[in-house]
Design a protein around this motif. Structure first.
Motif, short mmCIF file in Angstrom:
data_model
loop_
_atom_site.label_atom_id
_atom_site.label_comp_id
_atom_site.label_asym_id
_atom_site.label_seq_id
_atom_site.Cartn_x
_atom_site.Cartn_y
_atom_site.Cartn_z
N GLY A 99 -22.94 11.44 42.43
CA GLY A 99 -22.91 11.01 43.82
C GLY A 99 -21.60 10.43 44.29
O GLY A 99 -21.44 10.16 45.48
N PHE A 100 -20.65 10.23 43.38
CA PHE A 100 -19.37 9.65 43.78
C PHE A 100 -18.58 10.69 44.57
O PHE A 100 -18.47 11.85 44.15
N PRO A 101 -17.99 10.32 45.71
CA PRO A 101 -17.24 11.30 46.52
C PRO A 101 -15.93 11.70 45.85
O PRO A 101 -15.09 10.84 45.56
N VAL A 102 -15.77 12.99 45.59
CA VAL A 102 -14.55 13.49 44.97
C VAL A 102 -14.06 14.70 45.76
O VAL A 102 -14.78 15.28 46.58
N HIS A 103 -12.83 15.09 45.50
CA HIS A 103 -12.25 16.28 46.11
C HIS A 103 -13.11 17.50 45.72
O HIS A 103 -13.60 17.58 44.59
N PRO A 104 -13.31 18.45 46.64
CA PRO A 104 -14.15 19.62 46.32
C PRO A 104 -13.71 20.35 45.05
O PRO A 104 -14.56 20.85 44.30
N ALA A 105 -12.40 20.43 44.81
CA ALA A 105 -11.94 21.10 43.59
C ALA A 105 -12.33 20.33 42.35
O ALA A 105 -12.67 20.91 41.32
N VAL A 106 -12.29 19.01 42.42
CA VAL A 106 -12.73 18.18 41.28
C VAL A 106 -14.21 18.42 41.02
O VAL A 106 -14.65 18.49 39.87
N ARG A 107 -14.99 18.53 42.09
CA ARG A 107 -16.43 18.76 41.94
C ARG A 107 -16.71 20.05 41.19
O ARG A 107 -17.74 20.16 40.50
N ARG A 108 -15.82 21.03 41.26
CA ARG A 108 -16.06 22.32 40.61
C ARG A 108 -15.62 22.34 39.14
O ARG A 108 -15.88 23.32 38.44
N ILE A 109 -14.94 21.31 38.68
CA ILE A 109 -14.43 21.31 37.30
C ILE A 109 -15.58 21.14 36.31
O ILE A 109 -16.34 20.17 36.37
N THR A 110 -15.69 22.09 35.40
CA THR A 110 -16.76 22.07 34.40
C THR A 110 -16.23 21.61 33.04
O THR A 110 -15.01 21.48 32.83
N LEU A 111 -17.14 21.41 32.12
CA LEU A 111 -16.74 21.04 30.76
C LEU A 111 -15.88 22.13 30.13
O LEU A 111 -14.92 21.84 29.41
N ARG A 112 -16.22 23.39 30.38
CA ARG A 112 -15.41 24.49 29.86
C ARG A 112 -13.99 24.44 30.43
O ARG A 112 -13.01 24.63 29.70
N HIS A 113 -13.85 24.18 31.72
CA HIS A 113 -12.52 24.07 32.32
C HIS A 113 -11.68 22.99 31.64
O HIS A 113 -10.49 23.18 31.36
#
Length: 351
Positions: A99-113
């Protein structure tokens, strides 16, 4: 001063390997040096260096691995995935701070990335350098704790869209460590011990300095010792320290023996050997979840190197031939050397 020792040597090929290691050692100028090879589980270990040997044999000293710690992080993630506790596609921000507001690109970062250096994050956080530069040759990481690494990630603005470019990042792998700790409710050090070190029998591998006299020590150019590495909040990216013999055990596990009793560990060891992306000039080199993956005359080689202020390490293996190479050295700060090239040559050119 040099000497050659062998463990579990029972084939005619080992004397030739000993001569090969002794010749390779002459190309490396280091106070302390260990070159260790395993061929199908048969080990040959060469120790030497320009410094006087201490009371503890060099192959029983723990060396700082620096970035060569990352294969341990990769194996840990792969095992947690095999256990169903996390998924490669899980988004790190959702696990770290739901729920913490982050940049959309940060939101897409996965464990694999994070593990494969494709997150779009820089090598280190932008605000790392002002506190690190004044003590770059003494303790650059210790003043940047875990909570600061997490905050830097949550407010980051990735340079590239996650998954589109490869850029080596200590920052990203450190975030992975904190994310796995949050997802499992277990401190990173405990998690690594439970899932990787203990099951593989790596009793001489740890993430904190051991008893005095059991740790290798690097030196500055004036001969003064370099303090033990404090990685601050970057533990997952570079805090592992191990003896060369434990490094061989770790590599031998990737070569298929002895077979782990837990199927999730066996699955993880297989998973981290599989190429997952292409990188480098003309995309000629592949990369697994955690290992660099290059061609050689004897089949593919998987390897990782690392360095700290006063020490170096190299880990590598050839799945097709059962060869593993572990090399460690102390070094003089800011002095160029041939350590990595020599260890890489042993891995890629040894018949």
């Amino acid at each position: 001063m040099t000497d050659t020792t062998a463990a579990r040597v029972d084939t005619p090929g080992s004397p030739a390997t000993a001569r090969l290691l002794a010749e390779a050692a002459r190309a490396v100028d280091a106070p302390d040096l260990v070159l260790a090879v395993s061929r199908g589980g048969v080990r040959t270990v060469h120790t030497g260096g320009s410094a006087e040997p201490g009371p503890v044999p060099r192959e029983l000293m723990a060396y700082e691995l620096g970035s060569a710690s990352k294969p341990y992080a990769g194996l840990l993630l792969a095992r947690l995935v095999a256990q169903g506790r996390v998924r490669y596609a899980d988004r790190a921000a959702d696990l770290l701070a739901p729920g913490f507001p982050v940049h959309p690109a940060v939101r897409r970062i996965t464990l694999r990335h994070l593990l494969t250096h494709t997150s779009g994050l820089p090598g280190l956080p932008a605000d790392f350098y002002p506190q690190a530069v004044p003590r770059w040759s003494t303790d650059p990481y210790g003043g940047y704790p875990a909570d600061r690494v997490v905050r830097a990630f949550l407010r980051a603005r990735p340079r590239h869209r996650p998954g589109t470019r490869w850029h080596y990042s200590n920052f990203a792998v450190s975030v992975l460590g904190h994310t796995l700790a949050a997802a499992t409710g277990t401190p990173w050090e405990v998690l690594l011990h439970q899932q990787v070190l203990a099951p593989l029998g790596l009793a001489a591998t740890r993430v904190r300095p051991g008893p005095e006299g059991t740790e290798a020590v690097g030196h500055r150019r004036d001969g003064t010792p370099v303090p033990a590495l404090d990685t601050g909040g970057f533990t997952a990216a570079g805090a592992v320290r191990a003896t060369p013999l434990d490094l061989l055990t770790f590599l031998e596990a990737h070569l298929g023996g002895p077979e782990p009793t837990d199927p999730t560990l066996a699955a993880a060891l297989t998973e981290v050997r599989s190429p997952v992306l292409r990188r480098g000039w003309r995309r000629a080199h592949t990369h697994t979840l955690t290992w660099f993956h290059h061609p050689s005359p004897y089949g593919p080689v998987l390897f990782h190197a690392g360095a700290t202020l006063g020490q170096q390490a190299f880990l590598g293996f050839r799945p097709d031939t059962g060869l593993a190479v572990a090399a460690t050295a102390t070094r003089r700060v800011h002095r160029a050397d041939t350590f990595v090239a020599t260890a890489y040559g042993l891995l890629t050119e040894t018949p």
